[in-house]
Design an enzyme around this catalytic site. Structure first.
Site, PDB file in Angstrom:
ATOM      1  N   ASP A  58       0.817  -1.219   0.000  1.00  0.00           N
ATOM      2  CA  ASP A  58       0.000   0.000   0.000  1.00  0.00           C
ATOM      3  C   ASP A  58       0.846   1.262   0.000  1.00  0.00           C
ATOM      4  OD1 ASP A  58      -2.227  -1.759   0.338  1.00  0.00           O
ATOM      5  OD2 ASP A  58      -1.892  -1.752   2.502  1.00  0.00           O
ATOM      6  N   GLU A 230     -11.388   1.024  -3.462  1.00  0.00           N
ATOM      7  CA  GLU A 230     -10.708   1.481  -2.242  1.00  0.00           C
ATOM      8  C   GLU A 230      -9.446   2.242  -2.600  1.00  0.00           C
ATOM      9  OE1 GLU A 230      -9.989  -2.178  -0.190  1.00  0.00           O
ATOM     10  OE2 GLU A 230      -8.580  -2.917  -1.675  1.00  0.00           O
TER      11      GLU A 230
END
Length: 566
Positions: A58, A230
């Site tokens: 991420d 997301e």
């Protein structure tokens, strides 16, 4: 680079140590990590992908002048949210951890894949901002710092923001906005039906205010039932607001999609050419595959070019990988007003031409790596971690050695055992150490672990057997196994108490070997070709990667003694 001793002594106070009749501290004289992956090697003017190897998922990137910063997820490991710095986008150096004090967040007894998800980092007017989620431990929050190396503030909670993956967008009119993944306005139509929301953000209070606006319902085409929209970010270019988000989940269906609008609050129109980054359209049996690409964050360079950091994985077979989700880098092209990282059917390359920036150092992680820690500093290296927040002092650095207090907290207890370690960063890797330990009672053990989470791990240790000290291999291969593990192999140790024993774990893709040596003698194999797939995300689930750790345990009662400054 070494961290300030304040990082790991922040929880100083009384130390829980074994009673005198039980095990003395385990003393580790050194730790060595080696990696060697048979992949293409960058030449002059090139760089290797991934740029951060091992469990660094991420990635969020930001530029401040000539400096670039990346932050990645750490979930329920502590310290958390590593901060990396570079001036050429290729050579990265860790400069801090944004979650460095046990009081900032409480990971309780959460699974290792809960905790802090998908942070985003931004800078505005001399202040750095990280927006993040503590899953099952508080919700969405913002932390700030004047220096990206820290210290970072305590969390400023965002009670109006639900879901996960917040990010902050600073518009050029002085206003700021927070985006996030949240629940849709309607009853979810299918598993993984989520939405992207936006709300104004006040930089004076560091909190959201005003109405919340729905930007994306489900994904770029809800009729196709897209899952897990997301990781949203907004970028402004040529008068357009570009909304970029991950879609498809973080496994092999992962991708990155783009939408745009003339207004920050929408409506947003998706690009017909989506996704602009994915590997899901490639044959699974290709050589040395890179898969599961997504969660991209874009950055513009001084020359006007654009680049993206994103996560992807390197499986050794099928969807099996033990190194976790790693940080990759690729250029972004723009055509007809839309971004493109990979074209349909295009593979992510292992070697690319460097960005148009002056080279500023050596890449943090290469194809071949050797790191030896002699424990002769005042603190552990920045990239070492423990499982969840510490509640007491149980380690010290003194005399050129690491001392761990054996406690009745096991690797399978969903707690904070006496274990510190670092990531496995190569498919082909070796971790070794030398330990001095006297297992005085049954159950005492100290050694070297390869751990994916509380329910999947191996432990190679010096332990107390029925006939005395022995070297022992234990394994936990799922929630139905005993939390303390199952003994797979053992061999007696005829050396005196406290004699150094060397321990070594060798990873070879999906196979692991466990070896030991006495008094610096030849290595002996305790067990070979053990199933390494239990350390993969495919088997163990979750979002983390394998960690090699140093560990000590004693099941006996403990007594409080004055702490030693570490």
């Amino acid at each position: 680079m070494r961290i300030s001793s304040k990082l790991f002594v922040a929880f100083a106070g009384a130390v829980t140590c074994p009673a005198a009749s039980l095990a003395a501290p385990a003393v580790f004289d050194w730790f060595e990590y080696q990696g060697n992956d048979p992949l293409p090697q960058a030449g002059a003017g090139e760089f290797n992908n991934p740029i951060l190897t091992g469990f660094y998922p991420d990635p969020s990137i930001t530029r401040v002048g000539d400096d670039y910063y990346i932050v990645t997820s750490t979930f329920s490991y502590f310290p958390g949210l590593p901060i990396w710095h570079s001036r050429d986008l290729v050579s990265w150096k860790q400069i801090g951890n944004a979650i460095s004090r046990p009081t900032q967040l409480d990971f309780k007894k959460l699974g290792l894949s809960r905790g802090v998800f998908a942070p985003t980092i931004e800078h505005r007017n001399g202040t750095f901002y990280i927006a993040n989620t503590c899953v099952d431990c508080g919700g969405n929050f913002v932390i700030t710092a004047k220096n990206p190396a820290g210290p970072w503030s305590d969390p400023i909670w965002q009670p109006e923001v639900d879901g996960i993956d917040p990010s902050i967008f600073f518009d050029d009119d002085g206003r700021a906005w927070m985006l996030n993944n949240g629940a849709p306005t309607e009853k979810p139509r299918y598993e993984g039906h989520r939405a992207i929301w936006i709300q104004e953000f006040d930089v004076r209070t560091n909190k959201t205010f005003g109405p919340r606006t729905l930007l994306v319902n489900g994904g770029v085409d809800i009729s196709k039932k897209p899952i897990w929209i997301e990781g949203p970010n907004i970028y402004k270019k040529d008068g357009w607001y570009y909304l970029s988000a991950a879609e498809g989940g973080t496994a092999e269906g992962h991708s990155q999609v783009a939408l745009r609008s003339k207004n920050v609050t929408g409506p947003y129109t998706p690009w017909e050419g989506n996704p602009y980054l994915t590997q899901r359209d490639l044959p699974r049996d290709r050589k040395s595959p890179i898969t599961s690409a997504g969660h991209a964050d874009l950055v513009q360079l001084p020359d006007g070019s654009w680049w993206a950091s994103f996560l992807a994985v390197r499986p050794y077979e099928g969807d099996f990988y033990n190194t976790g989700r790693e940080t990759f880098l690729m250029p972004v092209s723009w055509a007809e007003g839309w971004p493109r990282i990979t074209r349909p059917g295009e593979t992510i390359p292992y070697v690319l031409k460097r960005p148009n920036l002056r080279p500023s150092g050596t890449a943090a992680n290469g194809r071949r790596e050797r790191v030896r820690e002699e424990f002769n500093g005042q603190a552990l290296p920045l990239d070492w971690m423990m499982m969840r927040n510490p509640r007491e002092r149980w380690y010290s650095l003194s005399g050129g050695a690491l001392q761990l207090t054996p406690r009745p907290v096991g690797l399978g207890d969903f707690a904070n055992p006496s274990m510190v370690g670092r990531r496995q960063q190569h498919m082909y890797a070796t971790a070794s150490t030398s330990v001095r330990f006297n297992p005085a009672a049954s159950g005492d053990k100290a050694g070297l672990t390869a751990l994916q989470n509380d329910e999947y791990w191996y432990l190679l240790s010096v332990a107390r057997g029925s006939a005395g000290p022995e070297v022992r291999l234990e394994r936990r291969a799922g929630p139905n196994d005993p939390a303390s593990g199952t003994v797979l192999a053992s061999a007696p140790l005829s050396t005196g108490a406290g004699t150094p024993v060397q321990l070594r774990i060798r990873a070879r893709g999906g196979a692991y070997d466990f070896e030991y040596a006495i008094r610096g003698g030849r290595w002996q194999t305790l067990a070979a070709n053990q199933d390494g797939k239990i350390l993969s995300t495919k088997t163990a689930g979750g979002f983390v990667g394998t960690v090699f750790g140093l560990y000590a345990y004693s099941p006996g009662k403990t007594a409080k003694v004055p702490g030693e400054r570490g």
